[in-house]
Scaffold this motif. Sequence first.
Motif: not given
Length: 384
Positions: A277-279, A108-118, A312-314, A328-331
Motif C-alpha cells: 500500500e503506498p503512503k 518492500w522495505r524501500i519507502d520513498d525519496l524525499m528531497i530538500s533544498f536548504s 508503485v509498490r510491487a 499498490n494494495g491489490q492482490n
Amino acid sequence: MYQLSINALTEAAFLAQYWQKKPLLIKQGFQNFIDPLSPEELAGLAMEDNIESRIVTNHDNHWDAHHGPFEDFSLLTEQHSTLLVQAVDHWHPQAASLLEPFRFIPNWRIDDLMISFSTPGGGVGPHLDQYDVFIIQGQGKRRWRVGMPDASLKQFAQNKSLLQVEQFAACIDAELEPGDILYIPPGCPHEGYAVENAMNYSVGFRAPDQKDLLSSLADHLIDAELGTTRYSDPDLSLRDSLGEVSRQDKGKIRTMLESILHDSDIFDQWLGQTLSEPKHEMDLAPLDPPLTADTLQDDISPQDTLVRSGGVRALYQLTTHTVIMSVNGQNFTLPLEVLPAVKKLTDQSCTPVSSLLSEFACLEFKQTLTTLINDGSFYIEDWV
C-alpha cells in the motif's frame, strides 16, 4: 543511471557490517553526481495540492514548520530555511532513478525519496528517525553530525510537527560534497546544516511497528468481514471467584487471536495488501481506451519495455500452490508457473516484453498484466 560505490565494500559486506548497526559516510558514493532536478522544479512540486511539502525555518534559534502546498516561497529566506518535498519518486521519473542503486535492499522495505533544498544554515535540527535512511548530497555542501543510539537522549517538540533531540556526541562530523552519501541506521541522532545553497536526497525505508501492523490487520478483517469466530466456553464449570478472568479464559482468548495469524490465507492476503500500500498520492495515468486480455499480445510488441510507474509498490509471496503478486494494495493470485514473470515485474523497474511472452499462455497472468497496464501501474515505454 546512477552507479553506487560503497567505499570499496560489497553490498553483502555493507549489510553485514553496517546495516542497522552503525552509520557510515560514503565518500563519492555517486561519482560525478548530477542532480536529477533543480531547486525550481522542486518548488514547483511543492505548489501541488496532492504532494506533501514543508518549509522549516530556524531564525534566531526560533523554529517554525509550515505545510504546503505553497503559493509563493517568501518563507524560503536567503538563510536558515529548508524546503522539503516527500515522495518525489512518485512524480518525477528522473528523481525516481535515484532509488534503483539501493534496491539490493528488498523492495518492500524501500519507502520513498524525499528531497530538500536548504539555504545556508538551513536544516531541521538534531533529531532521531526510527527507520534507515541514505542521504545523498546534491549540489552545494552540507555539514552533518551523526551519533550512535543513546536511550538517555531526551526528545522535545519545537512545535507540533518538529520533534528534535538534545545535543549528542558525534561519531561522524563531516562536510558532504556532491555525490557523498550518509547512511544512518534507526535511532541514531543526527543533524545537518547547509553550508551553502544545497540539495539533499533522502532514501527512506519502511519499518512498521507492532501497533501499525495490528491496526492494519484489524482494518483488513473488518473490510473483508473476517475474524467473526466468537468466544465460547462449553466446558464452563462453577468457580470460587466470579470476578476473576482465569488463566484458562486468557488462554482461550489468546488462542482465538493467534488463530488469525496462523490462518495462512488471511495472513498472506493481508500482508501483501498492507506492505504494497503506498503512503502518498501517485501520478498514475490510466490507459484510455483500455486494453483487453484477449488482444494484449497483439497490442504490445516484443520490442517494447514494460516500465513500473514511479512509486508503485510491487511484491510477491510464495504459497504452496500459488504466487500472490501484490501491487499498490491489490492482490493477484496466480499459478506458480508464472513465477519467473512475476519476479521480473517485482524485482525490476523495467522489463522487456519479450521476456514475458512465454507466460502469456496463462490467462490469469494476461488478465493481471492487462489490469496493471490499464490502471497505470505499469506502462509501455515508447509505445507507438
